[in-house]
Write a protein that holds these residues in place. Sequence first.
Motif, PDB file in Angstrom:
ATOM      1  N   ILE A 150       0.834  -1.206   0.000  1.00 40.57           N
ATOM      2  CA  ILE A 150       0.000   0.000   0.000  1.00 40.57           C
ATOM      3  C   ILE A 150       0.865   1.251   0.000  1.00 40.57           C
ATOM      4  CG2 ILE A 150      -1.806   1.265   1.229  1.00 40.57           C
ATOM      5  CD1 ILE A 150      -2.660  -1.379   2.485  1.00 40.57           C
ATOM      6  N   THR A 196       0.459   5.606  -0.099  1.00 37.26           N
ATOM      7  CA  THR A 196      -0.528   6.659   0.197  1.00 37.26           C
ATOM      8  C   THR A 196      -0.048   8.003  -0.339  1.00 37.26           C
ATOM      9  OG1 THR A 196       0.434   7.189   2.360  1.00 37.26           O
ATOM     10  CG2 THR A 196      -1.252   5.473   2.302  1.00 37.26           C
ATOM     11  N   TYR A 207      -8.297  -4.393  -2.428  1.00 37.58           N
ATOM     12  CA  TYR A 207      -8.174  -3.851  -1.079  1.00 37.58           C
ATOM     13  C   TYR A 207      -9.352  -4.306  -0.214  1.00 37.58           C
ATOM     14  CZ  TYR A 207      -5.140  -0.507  -3.536  1.00 37.58           C
ATOM     15  OH  TYR A 207      -4.179   0.077  -4.323  1.00 37.58           O
ATOM     16  N   ASN A 208      -9.112  -4.255   1.073  1.00 41.10           N
ATOM     17  CA  ASN A 208     -10.197  -4.426   2.034  1.00 41.10           C
ATOM     18  C   ASN A 208     -10.134  -3.260   3.010  1.00 41.10           C
ATOM     19  OD1 ASN A 208     -10.881  -5.487   5.058  1.00 41.10           O
ATOM     20  ND2 ASN A 208     -12.295  -6.353   3.566  1.00 41.10           N
ATOM     21  N   ILE A 209     -11.305  -2.632   3.289  1.00 42.63           N
ATOM     22  CA  ILE A 209     -11.366  -1.528   4.259  1.00 42.63           C
ATOM     23  C   ILE A 209     -12.414  -1.857   5.308  1.00 42.63           C
ATOM     24  CG2 ILE A 209     -12.961  -0.235   2.779  1.00 42.63           C
ATOM     25  CD1 ILE A 209     -11.775   2.343   4.018  1.00 42.63           C
ATOM     26  N   SER A 235     -17.320  -0.266   4.317  1.00 43.44           N
ATOM     27  CA  SER A 235     -16.522  -1.446   4.656  1.00 43.44           C
ATOM     28  C   SER A 235     -16.711  -2.524   3.598  1.00 43.44           C
ATOM     29  CB  SER A 235     -16.936  -1.997   6.025  1.00 43.44           C
ATOM     30  OG  SER A 235     -16.641  -1.073   7.056  1.00 43.44           O
ATOM     31  N   LEU A 242      -7.702   3.367  -4.370  1.00 47.96           N
ATOM     32  CA  LEU A 242      -8.784   3.519  -3.387  1.00 47.96           C
ATOM     33  C   LEU A 242      -8.670   4.916  -2.805  1.00 47.96           C
ATOM     34  CD1 LEU A 242      -9.914   1.019  -0.646  1.00 47.96           C
ATOM     35  CD2 LEU A 242      -9.325   3.360  -0.020  1.00 47.96           C
ATOM     36  N   TYR A 252     -10.297   3.616  10.556  1.00 47.93           N
ATOM     37  CA  TYR A 252     -10.350   2.739   9.392  1.00 47.93           C
ATOM     38  C   TYR A 252      -9.064   1.937   9.314  1.00 47.93           C
ATOM     39  CZ  TYR A 252      -7.369   6.304   7.242  1.00 47.93           C
ATOM     40  OH  TYR A 252      -6.344   7.180   6.984  1.00 47.93           O
ATOM     41  N   ILE A 307      -6.997  -0.512   6.397  1.00 50.77           N
ATOM     42  CA  ILE A 307      -6.919  -0.970   5.013  1.00 50.77           C
ATOM     43  C   ILE A 307      -5.862  -2.064   4.916  1.00 50.77           C
ATOM     44  CG2 ILE A 307      -6.343  -0.318   2.644  1.00 50.77           C
ATOM     45  CD1 ILE A 307      -7.425   2.453   3.253  1.00 50.77           C
ATOM     46  N   SER A 308      -6.235  -3.169   4.287  1.00 47.75           N
ATOM     47  CA  SER A 308      -5.313  -4.281   4.044  1.00 47.75           C
ATOM     48  C   SER A 308      -5.467  -4.753   2.607  1.00 47.75           C
ATOM     49  CB  SER A 308      -5.578  -5.431   5.026  1.00 47.75           C
ATOM     50  OG  SER A 308      -6.917  -5.898   4.879  1.00 47.75           O
ATOM     51  N   THR A 354      -0.775  -3.497   7.184  1.00 46.06           N
ATOM     52  CA  THR A 354      -2.035  -2.761   7.064  1.00 46.06           C
ATOM     53  C   THR A 354      -1.782  -1.284   7.317  1.00 46.06           C
ATOM     54  OG1 THR A 354      -2.579  -3.077   9.403  1.00 46.06           O
ATOM     55  CG2 THR A 354      -3.391  -4.753   7.839  1.00 46.06           C
TER      56      THR A 354
END
Length: 324
Positions: free
Chosen positions: A40, A42, A68-70, A84, A92, A110, A112-113, A126
């Motif tokens: 990830i 940013t 992604y997962n949030i 989510s 993202l 939050y 994120i992974s 994460t």
Amino acid sequence: PTTDLVTETTVYTIEVESVGSSCASASTSFDISLKPFEEIQTTGGSLDQEICYGSAMTPINFSGASKYNIEWSPSRPNEISPPSGNLASPTLQISGTHLNNSASTTSYTYTISLIDDADNCISSETVTGTLTFYPKEVYSISSGSPTQTVCAGGQITPIVYDLSGGFNVSSYEVDWDSTQDPAALSFVHSQTAATLTLSGTVPSSVTTTTVYTYTVTLTSEYSCTSTSTTGSITVQPVHSLVLTSNVATSDQTVCEGTAIEKITYNFGNGANDVITTGLPQGLNLQVVGQTLTISGTSTVDVSVPTTYYYTVSTVDALCTPVSK
């Protein structure tokens, strides 16, 4: 091993050839697929943000992966995206405007992974951040009126501003819109009570109706927007009552059936009328503008010398009258 940095799946073909001194050479080939390592990245706004009421958060952009997962805790703030769950996309973004209509500061975390796909090489790290939303700042007046009229030298009814809705800081500003500040009126801030109080005594030296207008600028506890409120204190001067006829006319000796010498008084400084007491019957009282005239002939029948003591007093519903 290759030292190339790949950003997408890349196929490398490997050829192997045997070399001999007497026999014919032989060769074979095979492919190696090199997948990029996803982690990830940013850009944009800070991962942790403090946001004022009505303001949009600074968008936070994430890239470097394909899935992604949030997850939000305790929940996703309204009007902030995405919700989510999983997202299959090369990027993202967390963005939006959330209105915190509660009475207190609220925070949302939050995480994120990356989604572990058999075809991907992913980082297990994460990214976590917290969005803090401040409520709308409000103030109210808990007692007193911001617009008052008082007599010269009198005390105002204390005006108490309730600052518990986000303005309870001592860095307020006061501006008096007048040529001279009423020095005996002052604002006092109480951190414990979350109040700002205007109280004190108005000047006693005014000779005409004087209006003192103030503006108070309140500062947000959350370093958000400031707000201003105004009020006015109107000061009525001490009444004036002045004998304008000859001094000797205020005390007269006359014979029965004889007209008195005319007596005149001027009144002002907020006095809107006058009243008299103690005059003998038959005398004429006339008010024209700001002047009282006493004249005429008494109709009282006296058998012995009689003295009448009279009083002239100003009239006003607010301030103390002046008498002579």
